[in-house]
Design an enzyme around this catalytic site. Structure first.
Site, PDB file in Angstrom:
ATOM      1  N   GLU A  28      23.976 -38.508 -37.437  1.00 44.69           N
ATOM      2  CA  GLU A  28      22.518 -38.411 -37.266  1.00 44.69           C
ATOM      3  C   GLU A  28      21.793 -39.059 -38.454  1.00 44.69           C
ATOM      4  OE1 GLU A  28      21.047 -35.215 -35.100  1.00 44.69           O
ATOM      5  OE2 GLU A  28      18.967 -35.600 -35.634  1.00 44.69           O
ATOM      6  N   ASP A  30      22.151 -27.591 -38.280  1.00 42.97           N
ATOM      7  CA  ASP A  30      22.144 -27.705 -36.824  1.00 42.97           C
ATOM      8  C   ASP A  30      23.537 -27.992 -36.281  1.00 42.97           C
ATOM      9  OD1 ASP A  30      19.506 -27.450 -37.364  1.00 42.97           O
ATOM     10  OD2 ASP A  30      18.938 -29.471 -36.723  1.00 42.97           O
TER      11      ASP A  30
HETATM   12  P1  ADP Z   1      15.684 -31.973 -30.965  1.00 49.58           P
HETATM   13  O1  ADP Z   1      14.690 -31.214 -31.787  1.00 49.58           O
HETATM   14  O2  ADP Z   1      15.793 -31.399 -29.591  1.00 49.58           O
HETATM   15  O3  ADP Z   1      16.999 -32.150 -31.646  1.00 49.58           O
HETATM   16  P2  ADP Z   1      15.609 -34.830 -31.278  1.00 49.58           P
HETATM   17  O4  ADP Z   1      14.509 -35.815 -31.142  1.00 49.58           O
HETATM   18  O5  ADP Z   1      16.288 -34.720 -32.591  1.00 49.58           O
HETATM   19  O6  ADP Z   1      15.032 -33.434 -30.782  1.00 49.58           O
HETATM   20  O7  ADP Z   1      16.745 -35.187 -30.210  1.00 49.58           O
HETATM   21  C1  ADP Z   1      16.410 -35.396 -28.863  1.00 49.58           C
HETATM   22  C2  ADP Z   1      17.214 -36.571 -28.306  1.00 49.58           C
HETATM   23  O8  ADP Z   1      18.601 -36.187 -28.110  1.00 49.58           O
HETATM   24  C3  ADP Z   1      16.740 -37.018 -26.948  1.00 49.58           C
HETATM   25  O9  ADP Z   1      15.667 -37.949 -27.059  1.00 49.58           O
HETATM   26  C4  ADP Z   1      17.996 -37.654 -26.355  1.00 49.58           C
HETATM   27  O10 ADP Z   1      18.155 -38.985 -26.827  1.00 49.58           O
HETATM   28  C5  ADP Z   1      19.109 -36.802 -26.934  1.00 49.58           C
HETATM   29  N1  ADP Z   1      19.495 -35.735 -25.983  1.00 49.58           N
HETATM   30  C6  ADP Z   1      19.364 -34.404 -26.149  1.00 49.58           C
HETATM   31  N2  ADP Z   1      19.782 -33.717 -25.050  1.00 49.58           N
HETATM   32  C7  ADP Z   1      20.189 -34.644 -24.170  1.00 49.58           C
HETATM   33  C8  ADP Z   1      20.720 -34.604 -22.824  1.00 49.58           C
HETATM   34  N3  ADP Z   1      20.882 -33.441 -22.183  1.00 49.58           N
HETATM   35  N4  ADP Z   1      21.055 -35.766 -22.241  1.00 49.58           N
HETATM   36  C9  ADP Z   1      20.877 -36.938 -22.867  1.00 49.58           C
HETATM   37  N5  ADP Z   1      20.365 -37.035 -24.113  1.00 49.58           N
HETATM   38  C10 ADP Z   1      20.017 -35.932 -24.758  1.00 49.58           C
HETATM   39 MG    MG Z   2      17.229 -33.104 -33.514  1.00 47.91          MG
END
Ligand code: ADP
Ligand code: MG
Length: 379
Positions: free
Chosen positions: A160, A172
């Site tokens: 990440e 996380d």
């Molecule tokens: P969060 O606070 O939920 O971690 P982020 O912006 O860090 O938010 O991560 C969200 C991203 O992770 C989404 O835009 C997508 O690219 C990926 N992601 C999360 N869950 C899924 C899923 N179920 N299927 C595909 N991609 C996902």
């Molecule tokens: Mg995130």
């Protein structure tokens, strides 16, 4: 109903005409207490929740990874022998993990499968870490790599940081990989020592999304980090984790007003987090709740990372008779609050808090009653 194994198996079977060889699950998380302490080498107390990212897959004999995302309704693929950044998108999270695992010397096998999740995206429940740990678990299973949950969490964090470019801490990924059903986990962010603590019986953990997000979070976050570094330098220690409340009180008069407030939050929050774990071990829910309320006041007044919406939500939660305690959770300026409530009154709590919040702010909140689940696993 949370997504279940039968759902992801059905998605796979529909697409491939036969059941998957492997199914993995990795959960999202919520932090009960210990906010803005991770980058000060301090303590956090998250739990893995019953919302997760799932992958059903079968091995391939070549180096290709082919994935269909149920949520994005999109097929993507990449070659393990030739990993390249493309435009931002969900597949980058899988590529980043592959890159980190290979960079750490692991020999990866290709696979194909389907991906689905029910961790809301960008809501502060860390869907990205869930996706990273599900991906790592999938690669480990298909490539016959022994699963070391802590080592894999570090690789997930590295992917990440380095591949996605988000400067997150270890919490996380670590709780998504090591979570324990029915427990929160005290994480020492310096040693990465983990101490599970049972959630008291009769308590529900409720996440309340304010449905507000604010830009400028990154710059405010970086500013807080520099202020903490300056305070640690003033006390001549490696990180604020090394400053006790007594040390702070003896010399805080020499700090400028802002740095003084920032340091006081971090030092008192570490103390509250340790006390919260002790309270959980005793089954003392009232004390756990009071510490969460104090954490919110400290984040609002000393650390200055709350928002009007978060304050309204937390006050609405705290006002409910079934609520033991509530506070903002996550980086702040919007996003979610977390509350612990009497489980038999959770439905009433959700309805009352949601309508009070919506009446005051005009925003429609999303509310999740969560239970604590196991971390990333083959299921
Ligand atoms: P969060 O606070 O939920 O971690 P982020 O912006 O860090 O938010 O991560 C969200 C991203 O992770 C989404 O835009 C997508 O690219 C990926 N992601 C999360 N869950 C899924 C899923 N179920 N299927 C595909 N991609 C996902
Ligand atoms: Mg995130």
């Amino acid at each position: 109903m949370p997504l279940a194994k039968k759902d992801i198996v059905a998605y796979f079977t529909e697409r491939f005409g036969q059941p998957p060889t492997l199914v993995v699950r990795a959960p999202g998380r919520v932090n009960l207490i210990g906010e803005h302490t991770d980058y000060n080498d301090g303590f956090v107390l998250p739990l893995a929740i019953d919302r997760a990212v799932w992958i059903a897959l079968r091995p391939r004999s070549d180096c290709r990874v082919k994935v269909y995302s149920i949520d994005y309704q999109e097929a993507r693929e990449f070659d393990l022998a030739n990993l390249k950044h493309e435009k931002a998108g969900w597949i980058e999270y899988l590529k980043g993990v592959a890159w980190c695992l290979q960079d750490a010397g692991m020999k990866l096998q290709g696979w194909e499968g389907v991906l689905a999740g029910d961790v809301p995206l960008g809501a502060g429940l860390s869907s990205s870490a869930a996706l990273e740990m599900a991906t790592a678990r999938a690669f480990a299973a298909v490539s016959d790599i022994a699963w070391d949950a802590v080592a894999q969490a570090k690789l997930g964090q590295r992917s990440e940081n380095k591949w996605i470019g988000v400067n997150c801490g270890i919490m996380d990924q670590l709780i998504s990989s090591t979570g324990l059903a029915g427990h929160a986990t005290l994480i020492d962010c310096r040693s990465l020592e983990l101490q599970p603590a049972p959630l008291p019986a009769g308590v529900a953990v409720v996440v309340l999304d304010t449905a507000t997000r604010r830009g400028l979070v990154d710059s405010a976050y970086n500013e807080r980090r520099s202020q903490c570094e300056a305070a640690a330098a003033f006390f001549q220690v490696k990180a604020l984790r090394d400053v006790t409340m007594a040390m702070f009180e003896a010399k805080s008069g020499q700090l400028d007003a802002t740095t003084c407030c920032r340091a006081r939050h971090v030092i008192s929050e570490d103390d509250r987090t340790i006390h919260a774990v002790e309270a959980m071990r005793r089954g003392d829910i009232a004390t756990l709740g009071r510490l969460m309320n104090e954490s919110h006041a400290s984040l609002r007044d000393d650390y200055d990372v709350s928002s009007d919406a978060l304050n309204v939500m937390v006050e609405a939660a705290q006002a409910h008779k079934a609520c033991y305690g509530a506070r903002m959770t996550g980086a702040g300026f919007g996003g979610c609050a977390v509350a612990i409530v009497r489980v038999d009154a959770a439905d009433d709590f959700v309805a009352a808090t949601s309508s009070a919040y919506q009446a005051k702010t005009g925003h429609k909140p999303a509310v999740y009653v969560c239970s604590a689940t196991d971390g990333a696993a083959l299921v």
